[in-house]
Every structure is written in C-alpha cells, then in structure tokens.
Scaffold this active site. Structure first.
Site, PDB file in Angstrom:
ATOM      1  N   ILE A  27       0.844  -1.192   0.000  1.00 49.91           N
ATOM      2  CA  ILE A  27       0.000   0.000   0.000  1.00 49.91           C
ATOM      3  C   ILE A  27       0.880   1.243   0.000  1.00 49.91           C
ATOM      4  O   ILE A  27       1.731   1.413   0.874  1.00 49.91           O
ATOM      5  CB  ILE A  27      -0.930   0.051   1.229  1.00 49.91           C
ATOM      6  CG1 ILE A  27      -1.689  -1.267   1.413  1.00 49.91           C
ATOM      7  CG2 ILE A  27      -1.908   1.214   1.121  1.00 49.91           C
ATOM      8  CD1 ILE A  27      -2.570  -1.297   2.649  1.00 49.91           C
ATOM      9  N   THR A  28       0.671   2.134  -0.960  1.00 48.95           N
ATOM     10  CA  THR A  28       1.378   3.410  -0.951  1.00 48.95           C
ATOM     11  C   THR A  28       0.625   4.397  -0.054  1.00 48.95           C
ATOM     12  O   THR A  28      -0.598   4.389   0.020  1.00 48.95           O
ATOM     13  CB  THR A  28       1.522   3.986  -2.362  1.00 48.95           C
ATOM     14  OG1 THR A  28       0.230   4.327  -2.900  1.00 48.95           O
ATOM     15  CG2 THR A  28       2.206   2.996  -3.302  1.00 48.95           C
ATOM     16  N   GLY A  29       1.391   5.232   0.630  1.00 49.85           N
ATOM     17  CA  GLY A  29       0.778   6.230   1.498  1.00 49.85           C
ATOM     18  C   GLY A  29       0.002   5.620   2.640  1.00 49.85           C
ATOM     19  O   GLY A  29      -1.158   5.959   2.868  1.00 49.85           O
ATOM     20  N   ASN A  31       0.920   5.383   6.090  1.00 52.61           N
ATOM     21  CA  ASN A  31       1.203   5.685   7.497  1.00 52.61           C
ATOM     22  C   ASN A  31       0.125   6.533   8.172  1.00 52.61           C
ATOM     23  O   ASN A  31       0.128   6.684   9.386  1.00 52.61           O
ATOM     24  CB  ASN A  31       2.589   6.329   7.673  1.00 52.61           C
ATOM     25  CG  ASN A  31       2.758   7.592   6.856  1.00 52.61           C
ATOM     26  OD1 ASN A  31       1.809   8.110   6.293  1.00 52.61           O
ATOM     27  ND2 ASN A  31       3.990   8.074   6.792  1.00 52.61           N
ATOM     28  N   GLY A  33      -4.291   8.144   7.564  1.00 51.70           N
ATOM     29  CA  GLY A  33      -5.493   8.212   6.756  1.00 51.70           C
ATOM     30  C   GLY A  33      -6.028   6.883   6.293  1.00 51.70           C
ATOM     31  O   GLY A  33      -5.933   5.854   6.985  1.00 51.70           O
ATOM     32  N   TYR A 186      -5.501  19.080  -9.768  1.00 50.60           N
ATOM     33  CA  TYR A 186      -5.841  17.874  -9.010  1.00 50.60           C
ATOM     34  C   TYR A 186      -6.816  17.008  -9.794  1.00 50.60           C
ATOM     35  O   TYR A 186      -6.631  15.782  -9.896  1.00 50.60           O
ATOM     36  CB  TYR A 186      -6.442  18.250  -7.661  1.00 50.60           C
ATOM     37  CG  TYR A 186      -6.913  17.054  -6.859  1.00 50.60           C
ATOM     38  CD1 TYR A 186      -6.010  16.091  -6.427  1.00 50.60           C
ATOM     39  CD2 TYR A 186      -8.261  16.893  -6.544  1.00 50.60           C
ATOM     40  CE1 TYR A 186      -6.431  14.983  -5.694  1.00 50.60           C
ATOM     41  CE2 TYR A 186      -8.691  15.793  -5.805  1.00 50.60           C
ATOM     42  CZ  TYR A 186      -7.780  14.846  -5.387  1.00 50.60           C
ATOM     43  OH  TYR A 186      -8.204  13.746  -4.669  1.00 50.60           O
TER      44      TYR A 186
END
Length: 313
Positions: A27-29, A31, A33, A186
């Site tokens: 999983i990226t990101g 740490n 949320g 975005y």
C-alpha cells in the site's frame, strides 16, 4: 443512479473479509489516513502488509502503533518511496522485489491534493500529476510481473474529482504553465489515474495476463490529505465542514480494501460510497462518466507516460 444491491442495503463492509493468511498487500501512502486504516483491516485478517511511504519517522511510528494493537508478530513493514521522484520509485521497487516474493495486491492509495501554487517535481511534472499518476504508473510497471505471478491485483484509488475541473487531460499544457489552479490540476491528476487503470485493464485482457485492475474512490473522508499542500483558506474550510459532510478515514478505506480482496467485482466499474453524490454511505458500484473510458485519450496518456519515465531514467 447508484448500485448497492450487489452487497445489500448496507453495502460492502469488512465483515465480508475471510482469512487473509498467506496474502501480501503493498500500500502506498499507508502511514496515515485511509492507507493506514486499510492496513489495519488487512492485518486484522492475518495478512502481511508492506507500507510504501515517504517519511521514515512517521512510518516507524505507524508500525509501532499497529504492533501495539496486533502484537509484535504483526507482519507489517516499510519501504521508503517518494512518488514525486522517479528515481525513488525505481529504488523502492527494486528493494521491494528483493525482499517481497509475493504481491497479492498493490493498492495505489497515496496522493497529494489541492496544491495551492504550481510546483514541479524533480522530473519536471506538475506535482499532483507527478505524484498521483506518473509515480504510480512507473511503480505499477516495475511491479507488474511480480503481481501477475500471484495472479494478483492493482487497485487504483481515484476520486470523484475526475469528473470535475476541465474534464480532460490537458495534453497541450500538462503542467498548467498558462493558467494553474489547484483544483484543475488535481482533477486532471485523478482523471489520469483512472484513465490509466482502465487502459491497463484493456491491455491486460488483450495480452492474456492474469492481473485484475480495480478502481475505487474514498468519497469524502476525514484524512490529512490537505494538510501539507492546500491553501490556508481551503484548509480552514475543510476543518470547519468535514465533521458534517465527511465520513471517517476508516470508512474511506473500505473501497480500496474491497477492491483488493472481493472476488465479485467488475472491470470498467468504479466502486465507492453511493450516497449524497457519492461522498458517503454504503460501498457499492458508482456511476462512471464516459470520459474516464476515453480510449483515444488513454492511449495518448499511456504513450506520454512511458516516454516521460524513460527520459528520466
């Protein structure tokens, strides 16, 4: 129109998860949320999780928190990855391939959003497009064979922003040098991610490969996504409104966990919350705007993405 009947009126929930012993999820990101909450859900069922995060200190703290909850035997570790730097993506992928023999799903969860002023990555890309799309594009390519060996999955976490903004890939000015706005940049980055995912589905099928590609969105979730990048007015607005309009980060993680584990999902579909303009509510299949399935634009984006990471090599 929304579709929730596949999983009943309550939609998909983690109660559907069976044992994940022997499975490995990257999983990226992860740490904070939704990525952190997805990690928790997977560990609960006995999976191994590899976090790919930019910040080593925050990753160590997250792992410590998880081990306090699940015990020191919890199989969770960390590989440093900065999606804004393609050399970092290459190094992280190499380290992962050296240490992780099996990948049952790669969850492309990391993102930046609403960057107040135009910023470029070291490779020369508008930062949101660089992190959200180009970094993940390269990572998926480098890990694809290992994922296929496990007949695994690639999960792309998109956003309802894909159908907002300019509603197109601005090929003539990808970096918004002429007229940058945080929102349009975005929206383009999330549309690019989703176009890539559906194009990857088509290419996997045509090549007879054994990788499932699934696309989801988290809806409106109370995470720290805007903390580091958004303008002060945007941060204040979100702080004031999110308690009333957004769901928890845990519920925001459910679509990606579902797409990484559930067997009964469809290609060319978008999964996420299905109520209040697909911002909250039961998890199921959501309406998908045709612009995300534009094959001509997707082919052009794919070629451009290949050229960009090749030039930076």
């Amino acid at each position: 129109m929304t579709t929730t009947t596949q999983f009943g009126s309550q939609g998909w929930t983690p109660e559907r998860l069976g044992s994940l012993q022997g499975k490995t999820y990257v999983i990226t990101g992860a740490n904070t949320g939704a990525g952190f909450e997805a990690t928790r859900s997977l560990l609960t069922k006995g999976a191994k999780v590899v976090m790919m995060n930019r910040n080593a200190e925050k990753s160590a703290a997250a792992i410590e928190t998880l081990k306090q909850e699940f015990g020191n035997d919890a199989d969770v570790n960390f590989v440093r990855l900065d999606l804004a730097v393609l050399d970092s993506v290459r190094h992280a992928a190499s380290e992962l391939l050296d240490t992780v023999p099996q990948i049952d799903a790669l969850i492309c969860n990391a993102a930046i959003a609403q960057v107040a002023k135009q910023e470029l990555t070291v490779d020369g890309f508008e930062s949101q497009l660089g992190v959200n799309h180009f970094g993940h594009f390269l990572l998926c390519g480098l890990l694809f064979d290992r994922i296929e060996r496990s007949r695994g999955r690639i999960v792309v976490v998109g956003s309802n922003a894909y159908k907002m903004g300019l509603k197109k890939i601005q090929f003539e000015d990808l970096n918004f040098d002429q007229n940058y706005t945080a929102w349009n940049a975005y929206a383009q980055s999330k549309l690019a991610q989703m176009m890539f995912a559906y194009e990857l589905q088509r290419r996997v099928k045509a090549a007879g490969k054994h990788v499932q590609v699934r696309v989801c969105h988290p809806g409106a979730s109370r995470t720290n996504l805007l903390n580091d990048t958004a303008s002060l007015p945007m941060k204040l607005l979100w702080k004031l409104t999110s308690p009333f309009i957004a769901q928890s980060a845990e519920k925001g993680s459910w679509p990606e966990v579902m797409c990484a584990t559930e067997e009964s999902l469809k290609p060319q579909a978008l999964y996420g919350p299905t109520k209040r303009a697909e911002t909250v509510g039961p998890i199921g299949e959501c309406p998908l705007e045709p612009l995300a399935l534009n094959q001509e634009a997707a082919t052009q984006l794919w070629s451009l993405s290949e050229r960009n990471y090749a030039v930076s090599a």
